[in-house]
Design a protein around this motif. Structure first.
Motif, PDB file in Angstrom:
ATOM      1  N   ALA A  10       0.814  -1.224   0.000  1.00  0.00           N
ATOM      2  CA  ALA A  10       0.000   0.000   0.000  1.00  0.00           C
ATOM      3  C   ALA A  10       0.849   1.275   0.000  1.00  0.00           C
ATOM      4  CB  ALA A  10      -0.926  -0.004   1.212  1.00  0.00           C
ATOM      5  N   ARG A  11       2.114   1.165   0.358  1.00  0.00           N
ATOM      6  CA  ARG A  11       3.008   2.327   0.308  1.00  0.00           C
ATOM      7  C   ARG A  11       4.151   2.088  -0.680  1.00  0.00           C
ATOM      8  NH1 ARG A  11      -0.903   3.852   2.268  1.00  0.00           N
ATOM      9  NH2 ARG A  11      -1.269   4.668   4.357  1.00  0.00           N
ATOM     10  N   SER A  20     -10.311   7.811   3.762  1.00  0.00           N
ATOM     11  CA  SER A  20      -9.191   7.040   3.210  1.00  0.00           C
ATOM     12  C   SER A  20      -8.666   7.762   1.982  1.00  0.00           C
ATOM     13  CB  SER A  20      -9.678   5.634   2.822  1.00  0.00           C
ATOM     14  OG  SER A  20      -8.821   5.077   1.836  1.00  0.00           O
ATOM     15  N   TRP A  23      -6.946 -10.316   2.945  1.00  0.00           N
ATOM     16  CA  TRP A  23      -7.171  -8.870   2.876  1.00  0.00           C
ATOM     17  C   TRP A  23      -5.825  -8.150   2.839  1.00  0.00           C
ATOM     18  CZ3 TRP A  23      -9.690  -5.168   1.108  1.00  0.00           C
ATOM     19  CH2 TRP A  23      -9.523  -3.858   1.588  1.00  0.00           C
ATOM     20  N   LEU A  44      -7.876   6.457  -0.589  1.00  0.00           N
ATOM     21  CA  LEU A  44      -8.359   5.792  -1.793  1.00  0.00           C
ATOM     22  C   LEU A  44      -9.594   6.473  -2.366  1.00  0.00           C
ATOM     23  CD1 LEU A  44      -6.575   3.565  -0.458  1.00  0.00           C
ATOM     24  CD2 LEU A  44      -8.144   1.891  -1.383  1.00  0.00           C
ATOM     25  N   GLU A  74     -15.126   0.964   5.546  1.00  0.00           N
ATOM     26  CA  GLU A  74     -14.759   0.212   6.750  1.00  0.00           C
ATOM     27  C   GLU A  74     -15.338   0.791   8.038  1.00  0.00           C
ATOM     28  OE1 GLU A  74     -10.541   0.348   6.296  1.00  0.00           O
ATOM     29  OE2 GLU A  74     -10.477  -1.377   4.947  1.00  0.00           O
ATOM     30  N   TYR A  82       1.907   0.054   6.974  1.00  0.00           N
ATOM     31  CA  TYR A  82       1.261  -1.170   6.479  1.00  0.00           C
ATOM     32  C   TYR A  82       2.262  -2.286   6.170  1.00  0.00           C
ATOM     33  CZ  TYR A  82      -3.306   1.068   6.202  1.00  0.00           C
ATOM     34  OH  TYR A  82      -4.488   1.697   6.505  1.00  0.00           O
ATOM     35  N   PHE A 125      -2.842  -4.880  -0.572  1.00  0.00           N
ATOM     36  CA  PHE A 125      -4.293  -4.799  -0.383  1.00  0.00           C
ATOM     37  C   PHE A 125      -4.991  -4.794  -1.754  1.00  0.00           C
ATOM     38  CE2 PHE A 125      -4.597  -3.153   4.118  1.00  0.00           C
ATOM     39  CZ  PHE A 125      -3.249  -2.974   4.360  1.00  0.00           C
ATOM     40  N   TRP A 126      -6.297  -4.531  -1.731  1.00  0.00           N
ATOM     41  CA  TRP A 126      -7.039  -4.371  -3.001  1.00  0.00           C
ATOM     42  C   TRP A 126      -6.554  -3.136  -3.747  1.00  0.00           C
ATOM     43  CZ3 TRP A 126     -12.145  -1.416  -3.595  1.00  0.00           C
ATOM     44  CH2 TRP A 126     -12.220  -0.326  -2.705  1.00  0.00           C
ATOM     45  N   ASP A 127      -5.811  -2.279  -3.063  1.00  0.00           N
ATOM     46  CA  ASP A 127      -5.242  -1.085  -3.693  1.00  0.00           C
ATOM     47  C   ASP A 127      -4.581  -1.446  -5.026  1.00  0.00           C
ATOM     48  OD1 ASP A 127      -5.490  -0.917  -0.876  1.00  0.00           O
ATOM     49  OD2 ASP A 127      -4.193   0.836  -0.774  1.00  0.00           O
ATOM     50  N   LYS A 144     -16.947   5.753   4.856  1.00  0.00           N
ATOM     51  CA  LYS A 144     -15.508   6.066   4.962  1.00  0.00           C
ATOM     52  C   LYS A 144     -14.918   6.467   3.610  1.00  0.00           C
ATOM     53  CE  LYS A 144     -10.974   4.231   6.206  1.00  0.00           C
ATOM     54  NZ  LYS A 144     -10.169   3.082   6.586  1.00  0.00           N
ATOM     55  N   GLN A 145     -15.279   5.725   2.570  1.00  0.00           N
ATOM     56  CA  GLN A 145     -14.670   5.964   1.252  1.00  0.00           C
ATOM     57  C   GLN A 145     -15.604   5.405   0.187  1.00  0.00           C
ATOM     58  OE1 GLN A 145     -11.701   3.099   2.760  1.00  0.00           O
ATOM     59  NE2 GLN A 145     -11.401   2.572   0.618  1.00  0.00           N
TER      60      GLN A 145
END
Ligand code: BGC
Length: 762
Positions: free
Chosen positions: A325-326, A625, A387, A627, A478, A333, A338-340, A590-591
Motif C-alpha cells: 500500500a506504500r 481514506s 485482505w 483511496l 470500513e 502497512y 491490499f485491493w489497492d 468512509k470511502q
C-alpha cells in the motif's frame, strides 16, 4: 531523450520544470515527508530520500532501503510478516580535520533537492559554508530501472574556500534491523532474516577522484572505504559508488554470488553505461505511460508525479512480489498488499505496461494456495484472498491496532473484508480483455477466475426469501463492520461468478483439452457450474428499481443521517469526530463504496441510476481514506460532473504532494496515485474496454486545452490526444495491427502509423 552520461550532465536535473519536483531549503521537521516523496525505486529496491552528506542524526528517521519481498515476522509472539529494511548502502561520513561534518541548517546557504522524474533519479545541489570549508555539494542517486539489482550514487564536492584535511568514509549502516549478518567480506555483505530465512546480499564498489585522479582508499574494515586528502579552492572531488543487491527466498540459497556477479557486470560496463541504460528504460516507460495536459500545470505535475511513482513501484521480472500500500517508499502497512493494487494500480499497468500487470497478477496466482487455505479455514470452497497479503498469500492483517486514544481496536478486516477476492478477479478479467494474453489465461488467469467464482458460490447462501445472501462482511466503507449484503461485495461477487462461468465456457469451447485437465484437477463439474448460475441469479444486490438506488448494505437507509457539510474544515477523519460507536450507527461512509461499484461496473447502473447513486452517496462520504478521491473522480468525470472530478483529482494529488497529510512520512499512498491516473484516462478521456476495441467518451475540465496519453491494447501501442477547443480527438496507432476505436459513439478504423482525427461530442 537519453543524454551522454558525463558527471556534469548526470548531476544536473532535466531542464524542463514539468519533469522535476524541486524542493528548496532545509527544514529538519519536513525531512521525513520529503524522504517519502522523493524516493527512488524500481519495484525491487526502494530508497527513501534521506540526505547522504552530513545529515543530522537525531531528528530524522533512519535511512531506509526496502527490498521487495524481504518479509519476516518480528517474533513468534508477533507473527505478522513485515518488510525488513536493508542496510543503508549510501552512507557517507565526512570529517573535517577529524571532526564530523554535520550539516547545520545555519551553515547550509542554499539547498535544492530535485526529483528528476524523467530520468528516475534524485539530484541535489547545495552550498555548505562552515568555519573550515565552503563547498558546493552535488549528489545523484538512482536504482536502475534496466537492471533492478543495481544502485548508484555520485557525490561531488567543489571546494570554494578552505584548506583542510578531509576524510571521507563510505560504509553500510543500519543492518541490525531484523537481519542477521551471515558474512561480511571486503566488498560483500550477506544477511538473513531471523525467522523466514530469506537471504539478502549487497555487493559494493567505490572510487574517489580528486581533480580527475583516482585516490586509493584505505580499507579499515570490511565494506568500509576511507580516503583522506587536503583541499584547496577550486578542487573537485567525486565519489562514486555502485551496489548490486540480491534477495533469495529460501534458507538454502545464497544470494551472495548473484550480487557479486551483477556488480562485476556493472563495474565492467561502468557507471556511465549503467546510468545510460537506466535512463533509456525510463524513457521507454514514459513513452506509453506519460500524460500531457495543456492548460493546467498543477494537474500536469500531479500526473507526472503519480506516473513516476507508478513506474517506480512495479517489477515485471518478479512474480513473487506485489506492490504494498506504500510501494517501497515507507514502512506503513508493513509492505502488505491490499485491493489497492488490483483496483487502483492495475488499470495503469494493464493499459500502459502489461508486462508489469502480468507479473502482479501472477503473484496472485502463486498465492492461490494461501487463498484456498483461507477459504477452507473459514468453511468455504475455492479461493478467498487475504485482505492483507505478504509473501505466501496467508492472511497477514493484524487482529488489532492501537487507536489514536490509546485504546485497543479489534481489526475485523482480515476476516470480513472479503471483496478483495472479487477485486483480484476483476483485475484478471480486465487484463484478459486488454491483452488477450492466452498463455496467462491458460496458465493462471482461468484458475483464479474459477476458484474465486467458486468461493462466492459457496459464500452466498440461499435463505427463506429465495435470495442468496452474504452476511457478516465489511465493504470498502470500513466504518461499518459485520454488515449483511453489502452492495459492492454482492454485485462484485455476482460479476465474479458470471465471469468465471464465461471462462469455463471459453475454455470448453476453445481449449477443450485444457478444460478437461483443469476442471478435473479442480473437480469442477456441470452440477457445480449450475449451482453457480443459481447463486448469480438469486443473489440480493440491494438495488431498488423504484428509486434507482443501491442500499449500501442491509439497514443502511435507516441509519442516522449526518450533514457532513456542517463539519467542513475539519482536519481529522469523521470517525474521530463522531467516535467509533456513533460512526457505526450513522450513514457516514468512509470511502467510495457504492460509488466504487459505479466506477468499476457502470453497466450495473441502469437508466439514470448512475447519477442518482452518485448524488446520494457523495454527500455522505467522509473520505476517511486516501483511496476515496480516485474512484469519486472517475465516476464524476464519466457523469460529466467535470468540475467535481477535477476537485477529486486535486484532492487525490494533495494526499502525497501537499504538506498537510500527516501520514506521508510512513510512505506514499500508491492507490491515490493510481486514482489520479484513472481520473484522467478512465474519467476525463472516458476510456473503457469493449469486446472489439477501445471506447472513448471525452469530457475535459474547462481549463484543459488538451490531454494526451498512451495506451497498450492487445499488442498494439496507441497515442490518443483530445483537444478541447476544437472538440477533436486524434489517435495514432504507433505499433501493431489495425484496430477499431469508438470515440463518442463513432467507430474509427486505425491503421498503423496513420493519424485519425475526428470531432467528438458532435
Ligand atoms: C482503506 C483500505 C485500504 C487500506 C490500505 C485503508 O485505510 O480503507 O481500503 O486498502 O487503507 O491502503
Amino acid at each position: 531523450m537519453s543524454r551522454p552520461a558525463d558527471p556534469e550532465c548526470a548531476l544536473e536535473p532535466t531542464v524542463e520544470p514539468a519533469w522535476v519536483l524541486a524542493v528548496d531549503g532545509f527544514d529538519p521537521l519536513r525531512e521525513n515527508v520529503l524522504e517519502s516523496r522523493l524516493t527512488v525505486s524500481n519495484g525491487f529496491l526502494g530508497v527513501r530520500a534521506t540526505r547522504t552528506v552530513g545529515r543530522g542524526e537525531r531528528w530524522v528517521l533512519p535511512p531506509r532501503t526496502y527490498v521487495a519481498g524481504l518479509f519476516d515476522i518480528q517474533s513468534p509472539e508477533q507473527p505478522i510478516p513485515v518488510l525488513v529494511p536493508a542496510a543503508d548502502w549510501m552512507k557517507v561520513r565526512i570529517l573535517l580535520s577529524g571532526r564530523p561534518l554535520v550539516r547545520h541548517p545555519a551553515e547550509v546557504s542554499s539547498y535544492r533537492a530535485s526529483l528528476d522524474m524523467r530520468r528516475g533519479a534524485l539530484v541535489t545541489k547545495g552550498w555548505v559554508r562552515g568555519p573550515l570549508l565552503a563547498v558546493r555539494v552535488r549528489t545523484l542517486r538512482l536504482v536502475s530501472l534496466s537492471d533492478r539489482a543495481l544502485g548508484f550514487q555520485l557525490v561531488e564536492f567543489e571546494i570554494e574556500e578552505g584548506q583542510v584535511e578531509v576524510t571521507l568514509e563510505a560504509s553500510l549502516e543500519g543492518t541490525s534491523l531484523g537481519l542477521r549478518l551471515e558474512r561480511l567480506e571486503e566488498n560483500l555483505g550477506v544477511w538473513r532474516t531471523k525467522y523466514s530465512g530469506k537471504g539478502l546480499a549487497i555487493a559494493g564498489a567505490t572510487s574517489l577522484l580528486i581533480d580527475g585522479q583516482e585516490l586509493a582508499p584505505g580499507r579499515p574494515g570490511a565494506f568500509l572505504w576511507s580516503w583522506t586528502w587536503k583541499t584547496h579552492p577550486g578542487q573537485v572531488m567525486r565519489f562514486e559508488r555502485l551496489v548490486a543487491v540480491a534477495r533469495s527466498d529460501t534458507k538454502e540459497s545464497d544470494p551472495g554470488e548473484v550480487a557479486r556477479s551483477k556488480l562485476a557486470h556493472a563495474q565492467q560496463i561502468g557507471w556511465r553505461a549503467v546510468l545510460a541504460e537506466h535512463e533509456a528504460a525510463w524513457s521507454t516507460g514514459w513513452q506509453v505511460g506519460d500524460i500531457e495536459v495543456a492548460g493546467d500545470p498543477a494537474a500536469q505535475q500531479a500526473l507526472r508525479f503519480a506516473i513516476y511513482h507508478l513506474i517506480s513501484a512495479a517489477n515485471p521480472n518478479d512474480e513473487r512480489v506485489s506492490i504494498g500500500a506504500r510501494g517501497l517508499t515507507g514502512s506503513d502497512y508493513n509492505g502488505h498488499v491490499f485491493w489497492d493494487t488490483e483496483i487502483y494500480l492495475l488499470p495503469f499497468y494493464t493499459l500502459t505496461w502489461p508486462e508489469a500487470a502480468r507479473a502482479l497478477l501472477m503473484y496472485r496466482f502463486h498465492t492461490l494456495a494461501g487463498a484456498r487455505a483461507k477459504a477452507a479455514g473459514m468453511g468455504w470452497r475455492g479461493a478467498m484472498y487475504a485482505w492483507e497479503s505478504a509473501d505466501t498469500g496467508a492472511e497477514t492483517t493484524p487482529d488489532h491496532v492501537i487507536g489514536p486514544d490509546g485504546r485497543i481496536i479489534p481489526v475485523l478486516c482480515g476476516k470480513q473484508e472479503q471483496h478483495i477476492t472479487a477485486d483480484v478477479a476483476y483485475a484478471v478479467w480486465q487484463y484478459w480483455q486488454a491483452t488477450r494474453d492466452e498463455s496467462f489465461l491458460l496458465e493462471a488467469g482461468a484458475e483464479i477466475m474459477l476458484e474465486t467464482g467458486r468461493f462466492w458460490s459457496s459464500r452466498a447462501q440461499p435463505e427463506a426469501d429465495n435470495h442468496c445472501h452474504i452476511r457478516g462482511v465489511i465493504g470498502p466503507d470500513e466504518y461499518h463492520e459485520n454488515i449483511d449484503d453489502n452492495a459492492f461485495t454482492n454485485v462484485m461477487a455476482r460479476w465474479n461468478i458470471r465471469r468465471a462461468l464465461d471462462v469455463a465456457a471459453l475454455l470448453r469451447g476453445r481449449w477443450p483439452e485444457h478444460w478437461e485437465n483443469l476442471s478435473s484437477r479442480l473437480q469442477l463439474d456441470d452440477t457445480e457450474l449450475n449451482q453457480w448460475r443459481t447463486v448469480a441469479e438469486t443473489i440480493l444486490t440491494g438495488f431498488d428499481p423504484k428509486t434507482g438506488l443501491y442500499e449500501e448494505f442491509a439497514g443502511y437507509f435507516a441509519l442516522e443521517p449526518i450533514n457532513l457539510a456542517a463539519y467542513a474544515g475539519r482536519t481529522v477523519p469523521m470517525d474521530l469526530v463522531l467516535g467509533r460507536e456513533r460512526t457505526q450507527r450513522c450513514q457516514v461512509v468512509k470511502q467510495a463504496d457504492v460509488v466504487a461499484l459505479l466506477a468499476l461496473l457502470p453497466e450495473e447502473f441502469p437508466g439514470d441510476s448512475a447519477a442518482l447513486n452518485f448524488d446520494y452517496y457523495e454527500p455522505r462520504c467522509g473520505h476517511g481514506s486516501s483511496l476515496s478521491p480516485g474512484l469519486h473522480g472517475v465516476a464524476a468525470a464519466r457523469l460529466g460532473y467535470t468540475k467535481k472530478a477535477l476537485y477529486y483529482l486535486q484532492r487525490g494529488a494533495a494526499v502525497d504532494l501537499s504538506d498537510t497529510h500527516v501520514t506521508i512520512a510512513g510512505g506514499l499512498h500508491v492507490a491515490a496515485l493510481g486514482g489520479i491516473w484513472q481520473t484522467a484516462v478512465l474519467g476525463f478521456a472516458g476510456l473503457s474496454l469493449r469486446e472489439g476495441g477501445i471506447s472513448l467518451d471525452p469530457k475535459l475540465p474547462a481549463d484543459w486545452r488538451s490531454l494526451r496519453f498512451g495506451v497498450q491494447w492487445r499488442n498494439r501501442r496507441l497515442t490518443i490526444r483530445i483537444e478541447q477547443d476544437k472538440q477533436l480527438f486524434e489517435a495514432i496507432l504507433e505499433a501493431g495491427d489495425p484496430m477499431t476505436i469508438l470515440a463518442s459513439g463513432k467507430r474509427h478504423e486505425l491503421r498503423p502509423g496513420q493519424r485519425t482525427v475526428s470531432r467528438i461530442n458532435s
